[in-house]
Motif scaffolding. Structure first.
Motif, PDB file in Angstrom:
ATOM      1  N   TYR A   1     -93.754 -18.172   0.715  1.00  0.00           N
ATOM      2  CA  TYR A   1     -93.457 -16.779   1.045  1.00  0.00           C
ATOM      3  C   TYR A   1     -92.019 -16.583   1.528  1.00  0.00           C
ATOM      4  CZ  TYR A   1     -98.438 -16.158   0.604  1.00  0.00           C
ATOM      5  OH  TYR A   1     -99.709 -16.136   0.114  1.00  0.00           O
ATOM      6  N   VAL A   2     -91.250 -17.657   1.582  1.00  0.00           N
ATOM      7  CA  VAL A   2     -89.853 -17.536   2.024  1.00  0.00           C
ATOM      8  C   VAL A   2     -88.929 -17.847   0.848  1.00  0.00           C
ATOM      9  CG1 VAL A   2     -88.089 -18.374   3.624  1.00  0.00           C
ATOM     10  CG2 VAL A   2     -90.451 -18.183   4.379  1.00  0.00           C
ATOM     11  N   LEU A   3     -88.086 -16.892   0.528  1.00  0.00           N
ATOM     12  CA  LEU A   3     -87.210 -17.012  -0.642  1.00  0.00           C
ATOM     13  C   LEU A   3     -85.756 -17.045  -0.222  1.00  0.00           C
ATOM     14  CD1 LEU A   3     -89.253 -16.229  -2.989  1.00  0.00           C
ATOM     15  CD2 LEU A   3     -87.603 -14.462  -3.548  1.00  0.00           C
ATOM     16  N   GLY A   4     -84.970 -17.917  -0.847  1.00  0.00           N
ATOM     17  CA  GLY A   4     -83.512 -17.884  -0.646  1.00  0.00           C
ATOM     18  C   GLY A   4     -82.902 -17.431  -1.952  1.00  0.00           C
ATOM     19  N   ILE A   5     -81.770 -16.747  -1.902  1.00  0.00           N
ATOM     20  CA  ILE A   5     -81.140 -16.333  -3.161  1.00  0.00           C
ATOM     21  C   ILE A   5     -79.835 -17.071  -3.318  1.00  0.00           C
ATOM     22  CG2 ILE A   5     -80.197 -14.419  -4.490  1.00  0.00           C
ATOM     23  CD1 ILE A   5     -82.179 -12.658  -3.154  1.00  0.00           C
ATOM     24  N   ARG A   6     -79.726 -17.794  -4.414  1.00  0.00           N
ATOM     25  CA  ARG A   6     -78.534 -18.587  -4.613  1.00  0.00           C
ATOM     26  C   ARG A   6     -78.016 -18.494  -6.042  1.00  0.00           C
ATOM     27  NH1 ARG A   6     -74.139 -20.088  -2.363  1.00  0.00           N
ATOM     28  NH2 ARG A   6     -73.151 -21.756  -3.506  1.00  0.00           N
ATOM     29  N   ASP A   7     -78.922 -18.644  -6.979  1.00  0.00           N
ATOM     30  CA  ASP A   7     -78.478 -18.692  -8.369  1.00  0.00           C
ATOM     31  C   ASP A   7     -79.292 -17.704  -9.195  1.00  0.00           C
ATOM     32  OD1 ASP A   7     -80.888 -19.930  -8.362  1.00  0.00           O
ATOM     33  OD2 ASP A   7     -80.052 -21.939  -8.493  1.00  0.00           O
ATOM     34  N   THR A   8     -78.995 -17.656 -10.479  1.00  0.00           N
ATOM     35  CA  THR A   8     -79.653 -16.693 -11.361  1.00  0.00           C
ATOM     36  C   THR A   8     -81.168 -16.865 -11.325  1.00  0.00           C
ATOM     37  OG1 THR A   8     -77.754 -17.141 -12.714  1.00  0.00           O
ATOM     38  CG2 THR A   8     -79.367 -15.669 -13.635  1.00  0.00           C
ATOM     39  N   ASP A   9     -81.633 -18.109 -11.302  1.00  0.00           N
ATOM     40  CA  ASP A   9     -83.072 -18.347 -11.261  1.00  0.00           C
ATOM     41  C   ASP A   9     -83.717 -17.737 -10.030  1.00  0.00           C
ATOM     42  OD1 ASP A   9     -82.946 -19.668 -13.556  1.00  0.00           O
ATOM     43  OD2 ASP A   9     -83.435 -21.662 -12.768  1.00  0.00           O
ATOM     44  N   SER A  10     -83.095 -17.964  -8.871  1.00  0.00           N
ATOM     45  CA  SER A  10     -83.727 -17.461  -7.652  1.00  0.00           C
ATOM     46  C   SER A  10     -83.618 -15.943  -7.576  1.00  0.00           C
ATOM     47  CB  SER A  10     -83.157 -18.148  -6.411  1.00  0.00           C
ATOM     48  OG  SER A  10     -81.768 -18.014  -6.340  1.00  0.00           O
ATOM     49  N   ALA A  11     -82.567 -15.352  -8.160  1.00  0.00           N
ATOM     50  CA  ALA A  11     -82.448 -13.895  -8.167  1.00  0.00           C
ATOM     51  C   ALA A  11     -83.542 -13.301  -9.045  1.00  0.00           C
ATOM     52  CB  ALA A  11     -81.071 -13.489  -8.677  1.00  0.00           C
ATOM     53  N   GLN A  12     -83.870 -13.979 -10.135  1.00  0.00           N
ATOM     54  CA  GLN A  12     -84.927 -13.466 -11.012  1.00  0.00           C
ATOM     55  C   GLN A  12     -86.305 -13.601 -10.363  1.00  0.00           C
ATOM     56  OE1 GLN A  12     -84.015 -15.517 -14.646  1.00  0.00           O
ATOM     57  NE2 GLN A  12     -82.716 -13.844 -15.360  1.00  0.00           N
ATOM     58  N   GLU A  13     -86.500 -14.683  -9.635  1.00  0.00           N
ATOM     59  CA  GLU A  13     -87.752 -14.880  -8.902  1.00  0.00           C
ATOM     60  C   GLU A  13     -87.906 -13.764  -7.866  1.00  0.00           C
ATOM     61  OE1 GLU A  13     -90.232 -16.900  -9.250  1.00  0.00           O
ATOM     62  OE2 GLU A  13     -91.269 -16.560  -7.328  1.00  0.00           O
ATOM     63  N   PHE A  14     -86.809 -13.433  -7.204  1.00  0.00           N
ATOM     64  CA  PHE A  14     -86.814 -12.368  -6.208  1.00  0.00           C
ATOM     65  C   PHE A  14     -87.226 -11.050  -6.854  1.00  0.00           C
ATOM     66  CE2 PHE A  14     -84.209  -8.908  -4.277  1.00  0.00           C
ATOM     67  CZ  PHE A  14     -84.900  -8.829  -3.082  1.00  0.00           C
ATOM     68  N   GLN A  15     -86.637 -10.740  -8.000  1.00  0.00           N
ATOM     69  CA  GLN A  15     -86.933  -9.492  -8.697  1.00  0.00           C
ATOM     70  C   GLN A  15     -88.411  -9.422  -9.090  1.00  0.00           C
ATOM     71  OE1 GLN A  15     -85.613  -9.520 -12.664  1.00  0.00           O
ATOM     72  NE2 GLN A  15     -85.363  -7.309 -12.814  1.00  0.00           N
ATOM     73  N   LYS A  16     -88.933 -10.554  -9.554  1.00  0.00           N
ATOM     74  CA  LYS A  16     -90.332 -10.616  -9.995  1.00  0.00           C
ATOM     75  C   LYS A  16     -91.268 -10.320  -8.820  1.00  0.00           C
ATOM     76  CE  LYS A  16     -92.427 -14.448 -11.524  1.00  0.00           C
ATOM     77  NZ  LYS A  16     -92.112 -15.840 -11.889  1.00  0.00           N
ATOM     78  N   ARG A  17     -90.942 -10.921  -7.683  1.00  0.00           N
ATOM     79  CA  ARG A  17     -91.799 -10.733  -6.508  1.00  0.00           C
ATOM     80  C   ARG A  17     -91.658  -9.316  -5.956  1.00  0.00           C
ATOM     81  NH1 ARG A  17     -92.388 -16.256  -4.166  1.00  0.00           N
ATOM     82  NH2 ARG A  17     -93.085 -15.322  -2.239  1.00  0.00           N
ATOM     83  N   LEU A  18     -90.433  -8.785  -6.039  1.00  0.00           N
ATOM     84  CA  LEU A  18     -90.166  -7.475  -5.441  1.00  0.00           C
ATOM     85  C   LEU A  18     -90.939  -6.367  -6.140  1.00  0.00           C
ATOM     86  CD1 LEU A  18     -88.426  -5.940  -3.325  1.00  0.00           C
ATOM     87  CD2 LEU A  18     -86.751  -5.563  -5.142  1.00  0.00           C
ATOM     88  N   CYS A  19     -91.129  -6.463  -7.441  1.00  0.00           N
ATOM     89  CA  CYS A  19     -91.745  -5.336  -8.135  1.00  0.00           C
ATOM     90  C   CYS A  19     -93.193  -5.123  -7.699  1.00  0.00           C
ATOM     91  CB  CYS A  19     -91.566  -5.430  -9.647  1.00  0.00           C
ATOM     92  SG  CYS A  19     -92.390  -6.808 -10.382  1.00  0.00           S
ATOM     93  N   LYS A  20     -93.785  -6.121  -7.050  1.00  0.00           N
ATOM     94  CA  LYS A  20     -95.159  -5.932  -6.551  1.00  0.00           C
ATOM     95  C   LYS A  20     -95.175  -5.716  -5.039  1.00  0.00           C
ATOM     96  CE  LYS A  20     -96.839  -9.245  -9.903  1.00  0.00           C
ATOM     97  NZ  LYS A  20     -96.436 -10.637  -9.702  1.00  0.00           N
TER      98      LYS A  20
END
Ligand code: FAD
Length: 489
Positions: free
Chosen positions: A126-145
């Motif tokens: 449940y804890v996300l760090g944003i560093r690279d394109t992959d993690s930014a996309q993971e963030f976006q995926k989680r955010l939409c819900k």
């Protein structure tokens, strides 16, 4: 490594395909085109600086594009691109070993392996760090819900993220008295806060920087790409990704002067005997964050944006690197680490020379480019037995960026860093339009924050570099009725 025979020995080996590494490679390849250079990096992409523009003596602007490595190889015939992570370094025998088991020798090595997010906790889904394109996309995926997220941190990434997220409640926990403490003082924060409440302007202008291309990795390459850390994202990392949550509106609440005490799952929370852990808000959430101010918030996930840790581990074992307090490899004014023939540049290093009184290190694009470029020049000079002096770009700290849709220029000791109590501030502010702050020490301008289209950056940069005594001008310096440029002609 002792028993290994290297596949090949290169004059120069650079580790890391981010801005620092790529700029270093470019500099070396153009300065000594005949020398063999190897770039070893974990992913199939590299970061390239495009549209570089020198705005003034020290201010620079450029775009950053993620490109396939072939672009570099085509440009520089002397360059060998090796796609693999470095897992070990033997500085005595001058070898690096890659994760796919190959060994390469070097005459001079430059470590540009960047940093990784400092996470609040490791291995918490449940804890996300944003560093690279992959993690930014993971963030976006989680955010939409998501209906509510908690953002922890007060640097540039947190600032941009909180502003950019739409359709989601954001609880923003900052350890300071004001938002954006890394970049601003409380006055500037006050100027920016209304932007969090107002509707965001429609983005009519075309995106200034090209979007990050996230082409499919070549067949067979995807595994390496996801397994290894990618390059850090840079300005406008959110362009091209919709940061929209599951709710209709965005609502931001800032929790000041607090840090995270504990993170619980809903099960842990329910079984907790301590009443204080009960969240103030109704409902059931997948995860709960208890802050040091005593409040507990339930949310869909937590974004940890509390800075980066230099990526040094693979290089340390068996070697004697001097590390700085922030964990970076110490480098001197020649970008040399404490180990012979090993240089470092960008987020992985800590500048340990005697800084100019107007400069400080901040882990930013601009400095990654400047350090990579200067490290390349130093490495070339040293193999040619030439002397080189610290470059002028390290004379004055300068940075151009955008926060909350405002242009932001930071110069010198813009926050009075290290100046003690005997400095003066002059401020001019027009709500919703501009915020200008000047830091004066001993009658001389030593720093400035310019938010909005102030057009003052070049004049102020000159005033700072000239070290002119400004006492006679007093507050006229910021008098909007006086054309300051003419004034000092
Ligand atoms: P990186 O870009 O991190 O590159 C490191 C490279 O090393 C990568 O290619 C990686 O794959 C490779 N690597 C790592 N370990 C190994 C290994 N063991 N073996 C082989 N290769 C390895 N800066 C700004 O100026 N403005 C901004 O607006 C801004 N926004 C940001 C937003 C986000 C979300 C983030 C995370 C950072 C932001 N930054 C910003 C900071 C900026 O991105 C960094 O300062 C900069 O990218 C550092 O460049 P670097 O080349 O040192 O490292």
């Amino acid at each position: 490594l002792c028993g290994h025979i290297s596949e090949k020995t290169f004059k120069f080996v650079i580790v890391g395909g981010g801005i620092a590494g790529v700029t270093c490679v470019e500099q070396l390849s153009s300065q000594i085109p005949s020398s063999e250079v190897a770039l070893i990096t974990a992913g199939p992409h590299i970061k390239a600086v495009t549209n570089y523009k020198q705005v003034s003596r020290t201010l620079e602007e450029f775009d950053v594009e993620e490109k396939p490595s072939s672009v570099l190889e085509e440009k520089y015939p002397n360059l060998t691109f090796i796609q693999s992570g470095v897992k070990a370094l033997n500085t005595q025998s001058h070898f690096v070993e890659t994760t796919d088991g190959r060994v390469f020798g070097y005459e001079k090595l430059c470590i540009c392996s960047g940093g990784r997010p400092k996470l609040l906790t490791q291995d918490n889904p449940y804890v996300l760090g944003i560093r690279d394109t992959d993690s930014a996309q993971e963030f976006q995926k989680r955010l939409c819900k998501a209906k509510r997220i908690v953002v922890v941190g007060n640097g540039g990434i947190a600032l941009e993220l909180v502003y950019e997220v739409e359709g989601c409640e954001v609880i923003w926990a900052v350890k300071d008295k004001a938002i954006g403490n890394t970049f601003f003082d409380a006055g500037a924060a006050q100027f920016l806060i209304p932007s969090l409440e107002a509707d965001k302007p429609e983005k009519t202008a075309p995106c200034k920087r090209p979007r990050y291309t996230t082409e499919e990795p070549a067949p067979g390459a995807s595994q390496t790409f996801t397994a290894e850390p990618g390059s850090a994202l840079g300005p406008d990392w959110h362009e091209g990704i919709v940061l929209r949550g599951a709710e209709q509106v965005r609502q931001v609440s800032v929790e000041y002067q607090c840090e995270v005490e504990k993170i619980f799952t809903s099960e842990e929370l329910l079984s907790s005997p301590q009443q204080t852990l009960r969240p103030k808000t109704e409902g059931s959430w997948p995860v709960y964050v208890q802050l040091t101010n005593g409040k507990t918030f339930g949310c869909d996930f937590v974004v940890s944006a509390t800075g980066v840790v230099p990526n040094t581990e693979p290089f340390l074992h068996g070697n004697n690197f001097a590390l700085a307090d922030d964990g970076g490899l110490q480098v001197n004014d020649q970008m040399m680490t404490s180990v012979p023939d090993v240089y470092a540049a960008g987020d992985v290093c800590t500048a340990c020379w005697d800084h100019s009184p107007l400069w400080q290190q901040m882990r930013l694009w601009t400095q990654a480019r400047q350090m990579g470029w200067y490290a390349g020049r130093c490495m070339a000079a040293h193999v040619l037995s030439e002397q080189i002096e610290l470059d002028f770009c390290f004379e004055l700290f300068s940075h151009i960026t955008r926060f909350f849709n405002y242009k932001v220029v930071l110069l010198g000791k813009f926050n009075g860093q290290g100046l003690g109590p005997d400095h003066e501030l002059l401020v001019r502010c027009t709500k919703g339009q501009e915020y200008v702050k000047v830091v004066l020490s001993d009658g001389r301008m030593v720093g400035a924050v310019l938010i909005g289209e102030t057009d003052l950056e070049e004049t102020f940069e000159n005033l700072i570099l000239n070290r002119m005594d400004l006492t006679p001008y007093g507050e006229d310096l910021l008098n909007p009725d006086i054309d300051i440029e003419d004034y000092f002609d």
